[in-house]
Design an enzyme around this catalytic site. Sequence first.
Site, PDB file in Angstrom:
ATOM      1  CE1 TYR A 150       2.008   4.387  -0.647  1.00 26.40           C
ATOM      2  CE2 TYR A 150       0.125   2.993  -1.142  1.00 26.40           C
ATOM      3  CZ  TYR A 150       0.806   4.182  -1.302  1.00 26.40           C
ATOM      4  OH  TYR A 150       0.276   5.151  -2.100  1.00 26.40           O
TER       5      TYR A 150
ATOM      6  CG  HIS B 125      -1.874   0.398   2.770  1.00 22.62           C
ATOM      7  ND1 HIS B 125      -2.219  -0.690   2.006  1.00 22.62           N
ATOM      8  CD2 HIS B 125      -2.710   1.384   2.391  1.00 22.62           C
ATOM      9  CE1 HIS B 125      -3.207  -0.368   1.186  1.00 22.62           C
ATOM     10  NE2 HIS B 125      -3.530   0.880   1.405  1.00 22.62           N
TER      11      HIS B 125
ATOM     12  CG  ASN C 109      -1.999  13.375   1.790  1.00 23.47           C
ATOM     13  OD1 ASN C 109      -1.912  12.573   0.866  1.00 23.47           O
ATOM     14  ND2 ASN C 109      -1.411  13.191   2.957  1.00 23.47           N
TER      15      ASN C 109
ATOM     16  NE  ARG D 174      -2.720   6.346   6.097  1.00 20.29           N
ATOM     17  CZ  ARG D 174      -3.128   5.675   5.019  1.00 20.29           C
ATOM     18  NH1 ARG D 174      -2.564   4.542   4.692  1.00 20.29           N
ATOM     19  NH2 ARG D 174      -4.130   6.131   4.290  1.00 20.29           N
TER      20      ARG D 174
ATOM     21  CG  HIS E 133     -10.453  -1.923  -1.718  1.00 22.19           C
ATOM     22  ND1 HIS E 133     -10.049  -2.071  -0.399  1.00 22.19           N
ATOM     23  CD2 HIS E 133      -9.643  -0.969  -2.243  1.00 22.19           C
ATOM     24  CE1 HIS E 133      -9.057  -1.240  -0.143  1.00 22.19           C
ATOM     25  NE2 HIS E 133      -8.787  -0.563  -1.234  1.00 22.19           N
TER      26      HIS E 133
ATOM     27  NE  ARG F 233      -5.473   3.099  -5.323  1.00 22.22           N
ATOM     28  CZ  ARG F 233      -6.239   4.063  -5.817  1.00 22.22           C
ATOM     29  NH1 ARG F 233      -6.054   4.485  -7.056  1.00 22.22           N
ATOM     30  NH2 ARG F 233      -7.191   4.611  -5.077  1.00 22.22           N
TER      31      ARG F 233
END
Length: 700
Positions: free
Chosen positions: A467, A588, A47, A560, A434, A374
Site C-alpha cells: 500500500y 492509501h 473486493n 481511490r 482507527h 491492523r
Amino acid sequence: MREEILNYTQNRELSWLKFNQRVLEEAQDPKVPLLERMKFVAIFTSNLDEFFMIRVGSLFDMVASGVKTKDSRSGMTPKEQLDKIYEAVAPLYKERDKTYAEIKKQLHPYGVCGLDFKELEQGEKKYVKKYFKEQILPILSPQIVDANHPFPHLLNKDIYVTANLKVDNKNMLGIIPVPNFVSEVLYLPGHDIRYIRMEKVIMEYMELVFDHYTVTDKNYICVTRNADITPDDEALEINEDFRYLMKQTLHKRRRMAVVRLEIAEKLSPETEKYFCDKFNIRKEQIFRTKMPMKLDYMFAISGNLPDSMKRSLTYHPFSPQPARGLQDGSIMRQVKKKDVLLFYPFESMDPFLRLIKEASVDPNVMTIKITIYRLAKKARLVEYLCAAAENGKEVTVLIELRARFDEQNNIDWSERLEEAGCRVIYGFEGYKVHSKICLITYRNRNEIQYITQIGTGNYNEKTATMYTDLSLMTANKEIGEDASNFFKNMSIGNLDGLYKHLIVSPTTLKAGVLRMMDEEIKKGSAGRIVMKMNSVTDVDFIEKVSEASRAGVKVDLIVRGICCILPGVPEYTENLSVMSVVGRYLEHPRIFSFGKGADQKIYIGSADMMTRNTEKRVEVACPILDEDVKRQVNHYLEVMLADNIKGRNLTKDGNYIMRDQSEPLIDSQERFMKEVIYAQKVQNDKPKNLMDRIRKIFGK
C-alpha cells in the site's frame, strides 16, 4: 433531506462498483504483465466478496427490518439500492469471465495452464483419478437432502459440489463440501505449471461418491453471507469481557443470512426455485460465473515461478528503499534533529521499526504508546513493544478489536501483548479507534521530551510493501504534547479533547477541515484545495466542496474508491476535478492541502471524508510543519495529479475516463520507484537540493 445535493451526488454503493470496475480494467490492460493481470482479477473478486458481505449485507438488514429511509446522496430506499446493485453487478460478472478467459488463454504458451477435466491428457486423467481415490475420496463428507435429511448449513464462501440424485424413483439433492484442509488446486506432474481446481475434480468423480445413485445436473456453488456484524449490535453488559464478546461475534457471523449465491453451471427452473426457497433469496441474487470462485492460489503460483518466467509474467522486482535523508546509526538521534517522512512502499518501514526497537532499550525512554488497527500475522513491532515492556518501559497499546476481518488476529496479538506486561486498552463503545499514532516519551536531563509518529496507514509490515502510505516522525515538542494529551484522553474515555496542532475525530477533525476550506472560500478564485483520500461520502464535506467550487476555488480531489460528489456539474461543481489512481500498489494516503505558497497548510492522517470516519471513529490528522517535508508532500501531490497512465477522471455522469495521453506520460507509482532509487545514489544531498534535482531529472 437536503434536496439540492441530489443534483451533484451519486449513490455510494454504485460509486464503489465503478471503482471496482477500474480494478478490472487493470486486468484488461495489455501493458500489465499477465500474472499481475490475473492478480487484479483476484483482487476484483475479493473486493466484490467483501462488498456483498458488508455493504449488501447492511442494506439487506435494512430491507428485512422494513427501513424505507432514503439515501441522502441518491434519494433511493434500501430496496431500490439493492435492485440497482444487482442490476449493475450482473454485467460485471460477464466482463470478469471474459477477462479471466483471455488472460488464461495467453498464459498457456508460458506453461501456466488452469485446466478443465476435458483438457487433461490421458496420462493426467489417470493421475487425477488415482489421486482422487487415494487422497480425496476418503476425507469427503457427502450428504443427501431428502425428507429424512435436512438441508445443511452452508458456510460463507466455502465451495460445495452438488448434483441431483435418483434411486428407486426417488429424487434428492447430493452435496459435497470441498474440504478446506486440502489444496484448492491439484498440480499435475511435469515441468509446466498445469493444474485443475479441486471442485472440478470432485465434480468429475461424483459417481464414485454417490455410487448407489444416478447422478445428474452436476454443479458447484458458493454462498455469500451477511457479515455486517459489530459489537454495537449486541447487548453489552458492563462487566462483559470485550475479547469474549468479539469471539462470540465472529461465531455469529458464520450463520448470517445469504445475500448472494454463485453457481458454476446454469440451474434448471426447478433447482433455481429450490435454492431461492432454501436460502430465502430472489433469483436476482444468483450469479453464474465461468471462472473459479476463489483465485487466491494465483498469488502462490506467482511466487513459485522460476526467475526466468517471473521476468515475463510479473512486475519487475522492487524492494522498498532506505528512506531519503536518513543515515546509518540511531534513528532516534536523527529524528530529534529533523522531521522524517517515510513514503511506503517506495521507502521501507524499517526506520520506524528501528525507532521502536531503539526506544525499547534506551535507558532514557520512559513510555511508548501506540494505537493499533491492523497488524501482520508476523509482526516485529509487537516483538519490540513486548521487549520494551519486559525492559521496564511503560507500554500502552490501544488496540481496536473491531477491525473488520482482522478481529481474530487482533485478539491474538492483544493476548500476547498483555502476557509481556503491556497495558492493553480497547477503545470505546460505538466508536472504532482507527488512528495511526505512536508516542515515545523520554527524559533529556530533567526535561520531558517526545518523538511522535503519525501515519496514514496501519502498522502492518506486510501491507507496508503493498500500500502507498505516509509516515511522519517528528520531535516537535508541541505535537508531542498533543499526542500525550490524546493518549491520556483515550485512557480515561474522553472523546472531546482539544489540541493545539492535531485535529481529532469525532470532535475536531471534520470541523477543522471545514474551517480551513472556509478560509479558502474567502479567497475566491485565489483559493486552492487539494485532498487525497480513499473515499468521499460525508454530506457536510460534499456540500462544502460545492460551496468552494461555486466561490471559484480550484478543488482537486484524488479519490481511490467511493466518491459521492460528481465534478463538472453546472452551477454546483464546475471548479472541481476528481481523479482516481489504480495501479501496482493500493493507494492509501490521506493528505489535506489548503492554500498556496507560504500560507499553505498540509495535514496527513488516518481519516477519509466519510461520515463513519468523521463522526463514528477516532481519527488523527497532523500538520506538516517542516518545510522540507512539506516540499516532499507537495511533490507527491503534483506527480499524482499529473498521472495520465494509471489516473482516470471522474465525469459528471459517474463514469471514469482515460486522461489526456499527451507527453509527458506519467505513471505516478513508477515515477516514485525511480525517484527513490535515484535518491539512494545521491543520498548525501540535503533534502531541499535532493527534491530540486529530482524535479530537474524527472519533471514535476
